[in-house]
Write a protein that holds these residues in place. Structure first.
Motif, PDB file in Angstrom:
ATOM      1  N   ASN A   2       0.829  -1.204   0.000  1.00 39.08           N
ATOM      2  CA  ASN A   2       0.000   0.000   0.000  1.00 39.08           C
ATOM      3  C   ASN A   2       0.865   1.256   0.000  1.00 39.08           C
ATOM      4  N   ASN A   3       0.593   2.178  -0.934  1.00 43.36           N
ATOM      5  CA  ASN A   3       1.383   3.415  -0.983  1.00 43.36           C
ATOM      6  C   ASN A   3       0.763   4.537  -0.155  1.00 43.36           C
ATOM      7  N   ARG A   4      -0.234   4.245   0.639  1.00 43.15           N
ATOM      8  CA  ARG A   4      -0.834   5.230   1.538  1.00 43.15           C
ATOM      9  C   ARG A   4      -0.396   4.960   2.973  1.00 43.15           C
ATOM     10  N   ALA A   5       0.709   4.250   3.135  1.00 45.28           N
ATOM     11  CA  ALA A   5       1.197   3.910   4.474  1.00 45.28           C
ATOM     12  C   ALA A   5       2.705   4.074   4.538  1.00 45.28           C
ATOM     13  N   LYS A  34      -7.691  12.419   8.410  1.00 40.60           N
ATOM     14  CA  LYS A  34      -8.158  11.145   8.941  1.00 40.60           C
ATOM     15  C   LYS A  34      -7.016  10.145   8.769  1.00 40.60           C
ATOM     16  N   VAL A  35      -6.370   9.798   9.885  1.00 42.52           N
ATOM     17  CA  VAL A  35      -5.164   8.967   9.845  1.00 42.52           C
ATOM     18  C   VAL A  35      -5.420   7.658  10.583  1.00 42.52           C
ATOM     19  N   GLY A  36      -5.107   6.563   9.937  1.00 42.06           N
ATOM     20  CA  GLY A  36      -5.195   5.248  10.565  1.00 42.06           C
ATOM     21  C   GLY A  36      -3.846   4.847  11.121  1.00 42.06           C
ATOM     22  N   VAL A  37      -3.866   3.945  12.082  1.00 38.43           N
ATOM     23  CA  VAL A  37      -2.633   3.423  12.668  1.00 38.43           C
ATOM     24  C   VAL A  37      -2.735   1.899  12.730  1.00 38.43           C
ATOM     25  N   THR A  91      -7.879  -3.091   3.918  1.00 32.63           N
ATOM     26  CA  THR A  91      -9.180  -2.842   4.556  1.00 32.63           C
ATOM     27  C   THR A  91      -9.309  -1.401   5.051  1.00 32.63           C
ATOM     28  N   MET A  92      -8.241  -0.622   4.995  1.00 30.55           N
ATOM     29  CA  MET A  92      -8.219   0.721   5.582  1.00 30.55           C
ATOM     30  C   MET A  92      -8.251   1.783   4.486  1.00 30.55           C
ATOM     31  N   THR A  93      -9.288   1.756   3.674  1.00 24.79           N
ATOM     32  CA  THR A  93      -9.364   2.632   2.507  1.00 24.79           C
ATOM     33  C   THR A  93      -9.891   4.028   2.818  1.00 24.79           C
ATOM     34  N   GLU A  94     -10.506   4.232   3.960  1.00 27.65           N
ATOM     35  CA  GLU A  94     -11.171   5.502   4.246  1.00 27.65           C
ATOM     36  C   GLU A  94     -10.262   6.542   4.901  1.00 27.65           C
ATOM     37  N   TYR A  95      -8.973   6.286   4.966  1.00 27.34           N
ATOM     38  CA  TYR A  95      -8.045   7.185   5.654  1.00 27.34           C
ATOM     39  C   TYR A  95      -7.199   7.958   4.653  1.00 27.34           C
TER      40      TYR A  95
END
Length: 163
Positions: A2-5, A34-37, A91-95
């Motif tokens: 994933n390139n969003r991490a 909106k940041v996921g961890v 699974t973390m597409t909304e961040y």
């Protein structure tokens, strides 16, 4: 991958990874991001308490238990394998983006935290390093920040993700 991490890594425990992430999250949250961890834990863990309904459901064989309140959802999936980081990230597409603590063996770009008295070396390959957060100077021609330069580190991350 994933390139969003990006991963926040260090050679060992207690170098300041969690403190860095905590302070970055405060900045990003104030800015409306909106940041996921994702946090890797190398041993089995349980955050539920014996006697609670969710614990009973999980221990009785539920594959998944969701606990829902007016402001929080907690999902517990009982697996007989360790899910890959890539599958978790999918699974973390909304961040806007995701900060990953640990997973130093994964192929994510990273910020490495180095702390005198704990760290003995930079463990990341230079081509994967976005920046180093350290209390001493490293001559690697990589952006480097002092541990308390949270605003500057946050800017570096936002630039990386173009947000």
């Amino acid at each position: 991958m994933n390139n969003r991490a990006i991963s926040i890594v260090g050679e060992c425990s207690n170098v300041g990874k969690t403190t860095l992430i905590k302070n970055l999250l405060k900045i990003f949250s104030k800015e409306g991001l909106k940041v996921g961890v994702v946090k890797h834990h190398h041993r089995e863990f349980d955050f539920d308490r014996e006697g609670k309904d969710s614990y009973i459901f999980s221990k009785s064989g539920a594959s998944c238990v969701k606990m829902v309140s007016p402001n929080r959802v907690i999902t517990v999936e009982n697996l007989n394998y360790e899910e890959s980081l890539d599958d978790v990230l999918k699974t973390m597409t909304e961040y806007d983006f995701i900060l990953v603590e640990g997973y130093k063996w994964e192929n994510l770009d990273r910020i490495e935290v180095y702390r005198t008295g704990y760290s003995t070396k930079i463990i990341s390959e230079k081509d994967k390093l976005i920046a180093i957060v350290s209390d001493i100077e490293h001559n690697l021609n990589i952006d480097q920040f002092n541990p308390n330069e949270y605003e500057k580190i946050a800017e570096k991350i936002k630039d990386y993700f173009n947000v």
